[in-house]
Scaffold this motif. Sequence first.
Motif, PDB file in Angstrom:
ATOM      1  N   GLY A 208     -10.013 108.107   8.721  1.00 38.22           N
ATOM      2  CA  GLY A 208      -8.554 108.068   8.324  1.00 38.22           C
ATOM      3  C   GLY A 208      -8.002 109.503   7.600  1.00 38.22           C
ATOM      4  N   PRO A 209      -6.685 109.402   7.929  1.00 38.24           N
ATOM      5  CA  PRO A 209      -6.538 110.947   6.807  1.00 38.24           C
ATOM      6  C   PRO A 209      -6.836 110.131   5.835  1.00 38.24           C
ATOM      7  N   MET A 210      -7.361 109.913   4.556  1.00 38.81           N
ATOM      8  CA  MET A 210      -8.046 109.785   3.604  1.00 38.81           C
ATOM      9  C   MET A 210      -9.736 109.599   3.538  1.00 38.81           C
ATOM     10  N   PHE A 211     -10.494 108.837   4.899  1.00 33.40           N
ATOM     11  CA  PHE A 211     -11.383 108.085   4.320  1.00 33.40           C
ATOM     12  C   PHE A 211     -12.267 108.532   5.563  1.00 33.40           C
ATOM     13  N   ASP A 212     -13.291 108.048   6.035  1.00 33.53           N
ATOM     14  CA  ASP A 212     -15.011 107.897   6.687  1.00 33.53           C
ATOM     15  C   ASP A 212     -16.051 107.174   6.435  1.00 33.53           C
ATOM     16  N   PHE A 213     -16.102 105.598   6.963  1.00 39.67           N
ATOM     17  CA  PHE A 213     -17.548 105.306   6.717  1.00 39.67           C
ATOM     18  C   PHE A 213     -17.947 104.963   8.312  1.00 39.67           C
ATOM     19  N   ASP A 214     -19.396 104.646   7.697  1.00 36.32           N
ATOM     20  CA  ASP A 214     -20.258 104.157   8.627  1.00 36.32           C
ATOM     21  C   ASP A 214     -20.615 102.930   7.665  1.00 36.32           C
ATOM     22  N   ALA A 215     -21.125 101.935   7.849  1.00 35.58           N
ATOM     23  CA  ALA A 215     -22.085 100.405   7.587  1.00 35.58           C
ATOM     24  C   ALA A 215     -22.711 100.037   9.101  1.00 35.58           C
ATOM     25  N   HIS A 216     -24.244  99.837   8.244  1.00 35.70           N
ATOM     26  CA  HIS A 216     -24.641  98.423   8.993  1.00 35.70           C
ATOM     27  C   HIS A 216     -25.465  97.224   8.717  1.00 35.70           C
ATOM     28  N   ALA A 217     -25.082  96.178   8.864  1.00 34.25           N
ATOM     29  CA  ALA A 217     -25.757  94.943   7.984  1.00 34.25           C
ATOM     30  C   ALA A 217     -26.579  93.848   9.035  1.00 34.25           C
ATOM     31  N   ALA A 218     -27.525  93.098   8.165  1.00 29.08           N
ATOM     32  CA  ALA A 218     -27.988  92.404   8.693  1.00 29.08           C
ATOM     33  C   ALA A 218     -28.424  91.527   7.541  1.00 29.08           C
ATOM     34  N   VAL A 219     -28.013  89.994   8.009  1.00 31.24           N
ATOM     35  CA  VAL A 219     -28.128  88.600   7.309  1.00 31.24           C
ATOM     36  C   VAL A 219     -28.928  87.749   7.897  1.00 31.24           C
ATOM     37  N   THR A 220     -30.010  86.517   6.542  1.00 28.34           N
ATOM     38  CA  THR A 220     -30.319  85.843   7.370  1.00 28.34           C
ATOM     39  C   THR A 220     -29.556  84.256   6.763  1.00 28.34           C
ATOM     40  N   PRO A 221     -29.295  83.897   7.829  1.00 22.48           N
ATOM     41  CA  PRO A 221     -28.073  82.536   6.998  1.00 22.48           C
ATOM     42  C   PRO A 221     -29.066  81.542   6.870  1.00 22.48           C
ATOM     43  N   ASN A 222     -29.796  81.635   5.936  1.00 23.75           N
ATOM     44  CA  ASN A 222     -31.232  80.244   5.398  1.00 23.75           C
ATOM     45  C   ASN A 222     -31.723  81.351   4.313  1.00 23.75           C
ATOM     46  N   HIS A 223     -32.462  79.904   3.618  1.00 24.72           N
ATOM     47  CA  HIS A 223     -33.475  80.420   2.780  1.00 24.72           C
ATOM     48  C   HIS A 223     -33.289  81.561   1.329  1.00 24.72           C
ATOM     49  N   GLY A 224     -32.355  81.633   1.117  1.00 26.19           N
ATOM     50  CA  GLY A 224     -31.633  82.722   0.177  1.00 26.19           C
ATOM     51  C   GLY A 224     -30.359  83.689   0.999  1.00 26.19           C
ATOM     52  N   TYR A 225     -30.606  84.087   2.012  1.00 26.80           N
ATOM     53  CA  TYR A 225     -29.756  84.655   2.738  1.00 26.80           C
ATOM     54  C   TYR A 225     -29.484  85.718   2.636  1.00 26.80           C
ATOM     55  N   ASN A 226     -30.948  86.297   2.504  1.00 28.87           N
ATOM     56  CA  ASN A 226     -31.462  87.967   2.455  1.00 28.87           C
ATOM     57  C   ASN A 226     -30.668  88.649   3.621  1.00 28.87           C
ATOM     58  N   THR A 227     -30.199  89.668   2.495  1.00 30.94           N
ATOM     59  CA  THR A 227     -29.319  90.751   2.938  1.00 30.94           C
ATOM     60  C   THR A 227     -30.145  92.451   2.829  1.00 30.94           C
ATOM     61  N   ASN A 228     -29.272  93.258   3.771  1.00 34.80           N
ATOM     62  CA  ASN A 228     -29.905  94.406   4.138  1.00 34.80           C
ATOM     63  C   ASN A 228     -28.720  95.180   4.834  1.00 34.80           C
ATOM     64  N   LEU A 229     -27.175  95.725   3.699  1.00 32.69           N
ATOM     65  CA  LEU A 229     -26.068  95.932   3.998  1.00 32.69           C
ATOM     66  C   LEU A 229     -26.954  97.813   3.357  1.00 32.69           C
ATOM     67  N   HIS A 230     -26.385  98.433   4.337  1.00 31.13           N
ATOM     68  CA  HIS A 230     -26.584 100.231   4.020  1.00 31.13           C
ATOM     69  C   HIS A 230     -25.131 101.028   4.639  1.00 31.13           C
ATOM     70  N   VAL A 231     -24.286 101.947   3.637  1.00 31.21           N
ATOM     71  CA  VAL A 231     -23.069 101.820   3.717  1.00 31.21           C
ATOM     72  C   VAL A 231     -22.887 103.429   3.213  1.00 31.21           C
ATOM     73  N   GLN A 232     -22.257 104.226   4.234  1.00 34.02           N
ATOM     74  CA  GLN A 232     -22.229 105.580   3.712  1.00 34.02           C
ATOM     75  C   GLN A 232     -20.742 106.203   3.848  1.00 34.02           C
ATOM     76  N   ALA A 233     -19.680 106.603   2.996  1.00 35.58           N
ATOM     77  CA  ALA A 233     -18.263 106.770   2.777  1.00 35.58           C
ATOM     78  C   ALA A 233     -18.674 108.289   2.079  1.00 35.58           C
ATOM     79  N   ASP A 234     -16.927 108.738   3.154  1.00 42.50           N
ATOM     80  CA  ASP A 234     -16.730 110.165   2.634  1.00 42.50           C
ATOM     81  C   ASP A 234     -15.327 110.073   2.444  1.00 42.50           C
ATOM     82  N   LEU A 235     -13.932 110.101   0.865  1.00 41.85           N
ATOM     83  CA  LEU A 235     -13.200 109.830   0.276  1.00 41.85           C
ATOM     84  C   LEU A 235     -12.226 110.743   0.700  1.00 41.85           C
ATOM     85  N   ARG A 236     -11.294 111.500   0.705  1.00 44.40           N
ATOM     86  CA  ARG A 236     -10.751 112.146  -0.133  1.00 44.40           C
ATOM     87  C   ARG A 236      -9.145 112.514  -0.313  1.00 44.40           C
ATOM     88  N   LEU A 237      -9.036 112.609  -1.593  1.00 46.62           N
ATOM     89  CA  LEU A 237      -7.890 112.461  -2.794  1.00 46.62           C
ATOM     90  C   LEU A 237      -6.909 113.972  -2.733  1.00 46.62           C
TER      91      LEU A 237
END
Length: 366
Positions: A208-237
Amino acid sequence: MSEPQQDNAADAPPPESKPPRRRRSRIWRIIKWTLLVLLILIVVLVGLVCWVAGTRTGTEFAWHQVQRFMPAGMHIDSLNGRLIGPLHISGVDYDTDSMQVHIGSIDFDMDFSAIWHRTVHIKYLDIDNIDYKVTRVTPAQPKQESQPFSLPKQIDLPVTVIVDRVAVTDVVAVTAPQAKPVKVDRVQLTGARLDDAQWRIKSLTGHGPMFDFDAHAAVTPNHGYNTNLHVQADLRLPDYAPLSATADITGSLKDLHLAANVAAPYNLKLTGDVTDALSDPAIDAEIQADDVNTQAISKTLPKIVADADIQAKGPVDDLGVQLSARVDSADYGKATLNGGLHYTPEAIGIEDLTIGVPATNGRLTA
């Protein structure tokens, strides 16, 4: 000799009566005709569904019938294609007394044959030219008591869901009658797969005019919901230096590890853990600011160079915070700050706060 034979015949039990064959054949004919009628109805119903969903003519017929039952304030210019795809919808408008929504077009396609393998495979869902405007603020509803949110120990999906692409483009949103519009050029999800073993998103991007972001994620839907999330973001104010940040979240909901960095000139680093994220969250985290120059961030800020270390530990409703900072101000000189805070929803308490001025050996303690 004839008399004993006659006596034996008289004493013999009468033969058992057999049910009439005509009655049994009638019942069997009724069962056969009933099954045949049910089979014909099922075939006709399946054929009707396939005709409506799988042919342009059937989809157009269903669309003409559905139009009579659409809610007031909703209008769709045209619908072309098949329900199972490819399908094109243009000119969707929905107006109420408090909001207006316009969608320029919706395009959809799926691999219908994947259903036979217990898979819902969406090839693409593209939504373009969204204009959302709030015209009147509705009164706030009173808050209702609710139970704490919790997830089941395991989520078993009846089918596998595969999404190749979902894209939303050219969004303009006005969230209040006098608010400035928020613009989004594009948000796109690609390579999503949800099954019993793992939920995975290969890529989620936005621009968008004020932001960019790129993310990927993986979640295991059992045994505690093991999560792996990565986010890269740029914000223009406006009037501030661009902000570029990365964040990683790993672990289970019982113990999530957080790591984030904000690049220069902000120079921030966050590390920490969150335990019992959904039931009784507690934090053990540290934020470090290294050689932060406020003039590099914005010329409108006072001329300050600072280092700081902030540590927070405890439940979110009973949180202890320790602060240590060194500040060099162009207007007031150098100073140090050390102390602690204690946060609860009812109050914020200051504990052992000390402000020192090295130039004069001054010290203020609270």
